[in-house]
Enzyme design. Structure first.
Site, PDB file in Angstrom:
ATOM      1  N   TRP A 182      -3.324  22.282  -9.948  1.00  0.00           N
ATOM      2  CA  TRP A 182      -4.572  22.399 -10.717  1.00  0.00           C
ATOM      3  C   TRP A 182      -4.304  22.613 -12.191  1.00  0.00           C
ATOM      4  O   TRP A 182      -5.058  22.141 -13.046  1.00  0.00           O
ATOM      5  CB  TRP A 182      -5.470  23.495 -10.137  1.00  0.00           C
ATOM      6  CG  TRP A 182      -5.953  23.107  -8.776  1.00  0.00           C
ATOM      7  CD1 TRP A 182      -5.602  23.664  -7.586  1.00  0.00           C
ATOM      8  CD2 TRP A 182      -6.845  22.027  -8.459  1.00  0.00           C
ATOM      9  NE1 TRP A 182      -6.213  23.001  -6.550  1.00  0.00           N
ATOM     10  CE2 TRP A 182      -6.979  21.998  -7.052  1.00  0.00           C
ATOM     11  CE3 TRP A 182      -7.535  21.075  -9.218  1.00  0.00           C
ATOM     12  CZ2 TRP A 182      -7.775  21.062  -6.397  1.00  0.00           C
ATOM     13  CZ3 TRP A 182      -8.330  20.137  -8.561  1.00  0.00           C
ATOM     14  CH2 TRP A 182      -8.435  20.150  -7.176  1.00  0.00           C
ATOM     15  N   LYS A 213     -14.853  29.654  -3.316  1.00  0.00           N
ATOM     16  CA  LYS A 213     -13.791  30.416  -2.625  1.00  0.00           C
ATOM     17  C   LYS A 213     -14.182  31.893  -2.539  1.00  0.00           C
ATOM     18  O   LYS A 213     -14.481  32.384  -1.466  1.00  0.00           O
ATOM     19  CB  LYS A 213     -12.450  30.215  -3.322  1.00  0.00           C
ATOM     20  CG  LYS A 213     -12.051  28.728  -3.366  1.00  0.00           C
ATOM     21  CD  LYS A 213     -10.896  28.495  -4.294  1.00  0.00           C
ATOM     22  CE  LYS A 213     -10.805  27.074  -4.792  1.00  0.00           C
ATOM     23  NZ  LYS A 213     -10.520  26.084  -3.764  1.00  0.00           N
ATOM     24  N   ASP A 231      -8.412  29.616 -15.580  1.00  0.00           N
ATOM     25  CA  ASP A 231      -9.016  29.053 -14.376  1.00  0.00           C
ATOM     26  C   ASP A 231      -8.748  30.058 -13.256  1.00  0.00           C
ATOM     27  O   ASP A 231      -7.634  30.160 -12.753  1.00  0.00           O
ATOM     28  CB  ASP A 231      -8.378  27.698 -14.054  1.00  0.00           C
ATOM     29  CG  ASP A 231      -8.868  27.123 -12.724  1.00  0.00           C
ATOM     30  OD1 ASP A 231      -9.664  27.792 -12.037  1.00  0.00           O
ATOM     31  OD2 ASP A 231      -8.452  25.993 -12.380  1.00  0.00           O
TER      32      ASP A 231
HETATM   33  N1  PMP Z   1      -8.740  25.017  -9.971  1.00  0.00           N
HETATM   34  C1  PMP Z   1      -8.278  25.623  -8.874  1.00  0.00           C
HETATM   35  C2  PMP Z   1      -7.336  26.781  -9.015  1.00  0.00           C
HETATM   36  C3  PMP Z   1      -8.693  25.184  -7.613  1.00  0.00           C
HETATM   37  O1  PMP Z   1      -8.221  25.774  -6.516  1.00  0.00           O
HETATM   38  C4  PMP Z   1      -9.590  24.096  -7.519  1.00  0.00           C
HETATM   39  C5  PMP Z   1     -10.117  23.585  -6.200  1.00  0.00           C
HETATM   40  N2  PMP Z   1      -9.460  23.877  -5.086  1.00  0.00           N
HETATM   41  C6  PMP Z   1     -10.009  23.490  -8.689  1.00  0.00           C
HETATM   42  C7  PMP Z   1      -9.584  23.973  -9.896  1.00  0.00           C
HETATM   43  C8  PMP Z   1     -10.957  22.322  -8.655  1.00  0.00           C
HETATM   44  O2  PMP Z   1     -12.205  22.811  -8.355  1.00  0.00           O
HETATM   45  P1  PMP Z   1     -13.474  21.886  -8.083  1.00  0.00           P
HETATM   46  O3  PMP Z   1     -13.212  21.181  -6.805  1.00  0.00           O
HETATM   47  O4  PMP Z   1     -14.586  22.890  -8.025  1.00  0.00           O
HETATM   48  O5  PMP Z   1     -13.612  20.947  -9.225  1.00  0.00           O
END
Ligand code: PMP
Length: 385
Positions: free
Chosen positions: A118, A213, A189
């Site tokens: 991510w 989450k 994030d």
């Molecule tokens: N950042 C992290 C740390 C994540 O775990 C995730 C999704 N698992 C995301 C970003 C992306 O999130 P989204 O699917 O809400 O765009």
């Protein structure tokens, strides 16, 4: 909500046979109280004769829902008054480009710490707007660790420093808050560990977290943004991309994600009154931190005592939310996931990028589930090791 709120984590995995232990990385499991209240309010909320899905986003009922969700986010996280709390859409992924769109001036540089999948997505998006300087990376060791503050090398004058506090896929987590150079906003994030424990929001310029989450249902991303960071944002952007517009309009510039915001509100009330027998005298995120530590310890203790399993994360970088490990072979990994599922434990297959197993144990994941996994791991090792 209060009538069904007991303070203890109740999970239907044991109490109600149709529910099993859900180790999903997200959307993840929610507390029983939250789910039951949502069921009721979808039909009729606040005795209004109308369900939460059907109310106007500018009506009195949603006024209350939104105001309480925000107030409880502030209360749970002890959020300073010079921060705005925003409810946006497009997932955490949208923040990956909204942040540089707002905060990275043309030709400018922002610093990023690459600790996995991510974080890499965030870096790729920043490149549309300017230079992404790598202030640190764990790529050399397959993202199995979190770089220390001493290992970070910032650029001369970054627009901001971005990091990912919990790496959902690799199962690593920062156990410190990186310090950005003086005057540089720290951007985080926190999608997969927000409110898993106390957080000093005042250290940040901007935090964002997809709700699905630890905060509720997919469909809204919560932001904590310091007022002076909003002030310095690029104003030459379409209105939906501007933090200033969303802040001015109180997250109602357009129709907001009414139901996900409502669920975030319920989850915040649930966290606010959360108590755990293992943390006497503590409440809310302080009690949650101990609860999460104890849950994770059950599984990490099995890994540490085993010659069969191998954990992915280095000891000092282990995530309390996503626990990643593998058996000696892919075939055994597959067998593990299959047999665990047959015993009422779902979602243990690792991400396609890493393989192996991943046990996601967010705030609402019950202690009983962690105990069941630890016991299953021991038994699986005994019969297959
Ligand atoms: N950042 C992290 C740390 C994540 O775990 C995730 C999704 N698992 C995301 C970003 C992306 O999130 P989204 O699917 O809400 O765009």
């Amino acid at each position: 909500m209060s009538a069904t709120m007991t303070g203890a984590v109740k999970h239907s995995g044991k109490a109600v046979s149709e529910r099993i232990f859900n180790f999903s990385a997200g959307p993840g499991c929610l507390a029983e109280e939250v789910l039951r209240q949502s069921q009721q309010d979808v039909w009729n909320i606040d005795g209004s004769g109308i369900g939460i899905l059907e109310h106007s986003h500018r009506g009195k009922v949603f006024d209350r829902v939104l105001a309480e969700a925000e107030a409880d986010i502030r209360a749970v996280g002890n959020v300073p008054s010079n921060f705005k709390v925003l409810f946006l859409t497009g997932g955490a992924s949208t923040q990956n480009f909204m942040i540089p769109a707002n905060l990275l001036p043309k030709g400018g540089t922002a610093d990023y710490i690459n600790t996995g999948y991510w974080a890499e997505k965030s870096i790729e998006e920043a490149k549309f707007y300017g230079t992404a300087h790598l202030a640190g990376s764990s790529k050399d060791k397959d993202h199995s660790y979190i770089p220390s503050q001493a290992e970070l090398k910032f650029s001369a004058s970054p627009a901001y420093v971005h990091y990912t506090s919990n790496n959902t896929i690799y199962g690593t987590e920062y156990h410190y808050v990186p310090q950005a150079p003086a005057g540089v906003p720290l951007v985080c994030d926190a999608s997969s560990d927000i409110y898993s424990g106390p957080i000093d929001v005042s250290k940040f310029g901007l935090i964002y977290a997809g709700a699905q989450k630890n905060m509720g249902a997919a469909g809204t991303t919560v932001l904590w943004v310091r007022d002076d960071v909003i002030e310095r944002c690029n104003k030459d952007l379409p209105s939906m991309l501007r933090y200033g517009v969303h802040a001015k309009d109180g997250s109602r510039h357009n129709t907001p994600p009414v139901f996900p915001i409502y669920v975030v509100g319920l989850v915040m009330k649930w966290i606010k009154q959360f108590e755990y027998a293992g943390a006497p005298g503590k409440k809310g995120v302080d009690a949650m931190a101990v609860y999460n530590r104890d849950k994770a310890k059950l599984v990490y203790d099995v890994l540490d005592a085993s010659k069969f399993y191998k954990g992915h994360a280095r000891g000092d970088s282990r995530s309390l939310m996503n626990l990643t490990f593998r058996t000696p072979s892919e075939a055994l990994d597959e067998k593990f996931v299959k047999e665990a599922k047959a015993q009422g434990m779902d979602g243990l297959k690792g991400h396609r990028a890493t393989g192996g197993m991943r046990a996601s144990m967010y705030n609402a994941f019950p202690m009983e589930g962690a105990k069941a996994l630890a016991a299953f791991m021991k038994e699986f090792e005994r019969t297959n090791g």
